[in-house]
Motif scaffolding. Structure first.
Motif, mmCIF file in Angstrom:
data_model
loop_
_atom_site.group_PDB
_atom_site.id
_atom_site.type_symbol
_atom_site.label_atom_id
_atom_site.label_comp_id
_atom_site.label_asym_id
_atom_site.label_seq_id
_atom_site.Cartn_x
_atom_site.Cartn_y
_atom_site.Cartn_z
ATOM 1 N N THR A 84 -14.420 98.209 -50.671
ATOM 2 C CA THR A 84 -13.532 98.458 -49.528
ATOM 3 C C THR A 84 -13.983 99.661 -48.705
ATOM 4 O O THR A 84 -14.107 99.582 -47.475
ATOM 5 C CB THR A 84 -12.087 98.680 -50.023
ATOM 6 O OG1 THR A 84 -11.623 97.486 -50.652
ATOM 7 C CG2 THR A 84 -11.165 99.034 -48.865
ATOM 8 N N THR A 85 -14.236 100.771 -49.382
ATOM 9 C CA THR A 85 -14.580 101.991 -48.650
ATOM 10 C C THR A 85 -15.994 101.935 -48.069
ATOM 11 O O THR A 85 -16.233 102.417 -46.958
ATOM 12 C CB THR A 85 -14.436 103.223 -49.554
ATOM 13 O OG1 THR A 85 -15.252 103.052 -50.736
ATOM 14 C CG2 THR A 85 -12.989 103.407 -49.989
ATOM 15 N N SER A 86 -16.925 101.340 -48.799
ATOM 16 C CA SER A 86 -18.306 101.264 -48.304
ATOM 17 C C SER A 86 -18.420 100.409 -47.047
ATOM 18 O O SER A 86 -19.257 100.670 -46.178
ATOM 19 C CB SER A 86 -19.225 100.696 -49.394
ATOM 20 O OG SER A 86 -19.273 101.552 -50.511
ATOM 21 N N ASN A 87 -17.580 99.395 -46.957
ATOM 22 C CA ASN A 87 -17.606 98.512 -45.788
ATOM 23 C C ASN A 87 -16.585 98.910 -44.732
ATOM 24 O O ASN A 87 -16.461 98.227 -43.714
ATOM 25 C CB ASN A 87 -17.356 97.069 -46.224
ATOM 26 C CG ASN A 87 -18.533 96.483 -46.975
ATOM 27 O OD1 ASN A 87 -19.500 96.012 -46.380
ATOM 28 N ND2 ASN A 87 -18.460 96.508 -48.309
ATOM 29 N N GLN A 88 -15.875 100.004 -44.987
ATOM 30 C CA GLN A 88 -14.883 100.531 -44.041
ATOM 31 C C GLN A 88 -13.939 99.430 -43.565
ATOM 32 O O GLN A 88 -13.717 99.248 -42.363
ATOM 33 C CB GLN A 88 -15.593 101.203 -42.852
ATOM 34 C CG GLN A 88 -16.454 102.388 -43.268
ATOM 35 C CD GLN A 88 -17.130 103.064 -42.093
ATOM 36 O OE1 GLN A 88 -17.641 102.410 -41.182
ATOM 37 N NE2 GLN A 88 -17.146 104.385 -42.111
ATOM 38 N N LEU A 89 -13.379 98.720 -44.507
ATOM 39 C CA LEU A 89 -12.467 97.629 -44.178
ATOM 40 C C LEU A 89 -11.167 98.173 -43.594
ATOM 41 O O LEU A 89 -10.694 99.250 -43.971
ATOM 42 C CB LEU A 89 -12.177 96.795 -45.424
ATOM 43 C CG LEU A 89 -13.391 96.136 -46.087
ATOM 44 C CD1 LEU A 89 -12.950 95.292 -47.283
ATOM 45 C CD2 LEU A 89 -14.176 95.285 -45.089
ATOM 46 N N ASN A 90 -10.591 97.410 -42.685
ATOM 47 C CA ASN A 90 -9.350 97.813 -42.015
ATOM 48 C C ASN A 90 -8.150 97.378 -42.861
ATOM 49 O O ASN A 90 -7.755 96.209 -42.833
ATOM 50 C CB ASN A 90 -9.259 97.177 -40.625
ATOM 51 C CG ASN A 90 -10.425 97.561 -39.735
ATOM 52 O OD1 ASN A 90 -10.921 98.692 -39.806
ATOM 53 N ND2 ASN A 90 -10.884 96.650 -38.906
ATOM 54 N N ILE A 91 -7.597 98.303 -43.615
ATOM 55 C CA ILE A 91 -6.500 97.994 -44.522
ATOM 56 C C ILE A 91 -5.389 99.020 -44.353
ATOM 57 O O ILE A 91 -5.637 100.225 -44.379
ATOM 58 C CB ILE A 91 -6.972 97.982 -45.986
ATOM 59 C CG1 ILE A 91 -8.039 96.898 -46.201
ATOM 60 C CG2 ILE A 91 -5.797 97.765 -46.934
ATOM 61 C CD1 ILE A 91 -8.567 96.824 -47.619
ATOM 62 N N ASN A 92 -4.171 98.534 -44.172
ATOM 63 C CA ASN A 92 -2.979 99.386 -44.181
ATOM 64 C C ASN A 92 -2.269 99.197 -45.517
ATOM 65 O O ASN A 92 -1.803 98.095 -45.817
ATOM 66 C CB ASN A 92 -2.021 99.014 -43.050
ATOM 67 C CG ASN A 92 -2.502 99.500 -41.693
ATOM 68 O OD1 ASN A 92 -3.600 100.037 -41.568
ATOM 69 N ND2 ASN A 92 -1.691 99.285 -40.672
#
Length: 326
Positions: A84-92
């Motif tokens: 998640t963090t490595s791909n900078q996914l957009n998550i709320n």
């Protein structure tokens, strides 16, 4: 109002896989999660070991390196967090979806914090939020748990474990080895055949030697402060009890899907209607992904066999976009 191409509900492994596909296509997307990242995995028992090997839990060909033949809960949390963090996914995170309604070509999604308009919605919420209740007197007592985290609170206590699945067996063995006095109440006549093959002999031997008491073909009839009543083949039995851990399975939030317009099979399986080639539900533009596709058959879909759902959904959305632009 925030405008999106794709809105994904649920940040479990399959929700993350869907976000990765949206990232590749450059779509304006957002993942909404009511709890922590991979919330269901986070709520698994602290010492849980997966049945699957690490490579079967991988998403988008990102290697999952484990120190064990079967990865642990903590390793899985670390893996999906890094993806998640490595791909900078957009998550709320900690934003709960309240309702989904379709207005012409858009879905209006109301949450605990905002309102969104999205061309497409993917529901990947799993099934871990609603336990299957025993529906017996006393189930609402504070001594009754439908989730299990760790054994320490049950040391030196009389603990009834309800069920014979992987979660029940793991809890029974762990509590026994931490000094709890375990009694298993099992509806069937044996330990579940789907129990992990390296664990099943252990629980059978503990039952055989009497270290763990087991009532087969039995059910809890009533729960009281210091005892439980059990219906057994030999009649009604009363057993001293401090805690009940009822690990009788879970089910998807069917009402949430129904409110969004999703239809279901009319049998007890309660399987939602969707196209298995595209994962689109009976509501155009509304997709289902992961375990939720199995309805009450929560053993049908796992991470390893539902990872493909993300690619099927992305392909179908892309095909629709290309059809409009050509």
């Amino acid at each position: 109002m925030i405008q999106l191409d794709v809105l994904i509900i649920g940040s479990g492994p399959i929700g993350i896989a869907c976000a990765l596909e949206c990232n590749k296509q450059g779509w304006n997307y957002l993942v909404l999660e009511k709890g922590a990242l991979t919330n269901s995995l986070f709520n698994y028992p602290l010492n849980m070991t997966f049945f699957s090997t690490s490579e079967k839990l991988e998403i988008d060909n990102v290697p999952f390196i484990s120190n064990n033949p079967k990865p642990t809960r903590n390793e899985a949390l670390e893996y999906y967090r890094r993806v998640t963090t490595s791909n900078q996914l957009n998550i709320n995170l900690y934003e709960q979806v309240k309702s989904i309604s379709k207005n012409k070509n858009y879905f209006e999604v109301d949450t605990s914090k905002d309102t969104y308009n999205s061309k497409h919605v993917i529901i990947a919420t799993g099934f871990y939020d609603i336990p299957n209740l025993l529906k017996v007197p006393g189930e609402d007592l504070p001594k009754v748990f439908h989730y299990y985290k760790e054994a320490h609170p049950f040391t030196l206590q009389e603990v009834a474990i309800v069920g014979a699945s992987n979660s029940s067996v793991d809890a029974a063995l762990e509590i026994y080895r931490k000094g709890g006095h375990v009694t298993m109440i099992i509806r069937g006549d044996t330990i579940g055949e789907r129990v992990k093959y390296w664990v099943r002999p252990d629980i059978l031997n503990r039952i055989k030697e009497g270290s763990i008491k087991a009532y087969f073909n039995s059910e809890i009839k009533e729960i009281k402060e210091t005892e439980i009543t059990i219906t057994t083949p030999n009649g009604i039995q009363t057993v001293a009890n401090d805690f009940v851990v009822a690990l009788t399975g879970y089910k998807p939030n069917f009402q949430f899907l129904k409110d969004a317009g999703v239809q279901f099979s009319e049998d007890e399986k309660h399987i939602p209607h969707y196209n298995p080639e595209t994962m689109e539900s009976n509501v155009e533009g509304l997709y289902l992904a992961g375990v939720i596709c199995g309805g009450m058959e929560t053993h049908k879909w796992f991470i390893e066999n539902s990872r493909i759902h993300a690619k099927r959904i992305a392909k179908h959305i892309m095909d629709k976009i290309e059809a409009v632009t050509t």
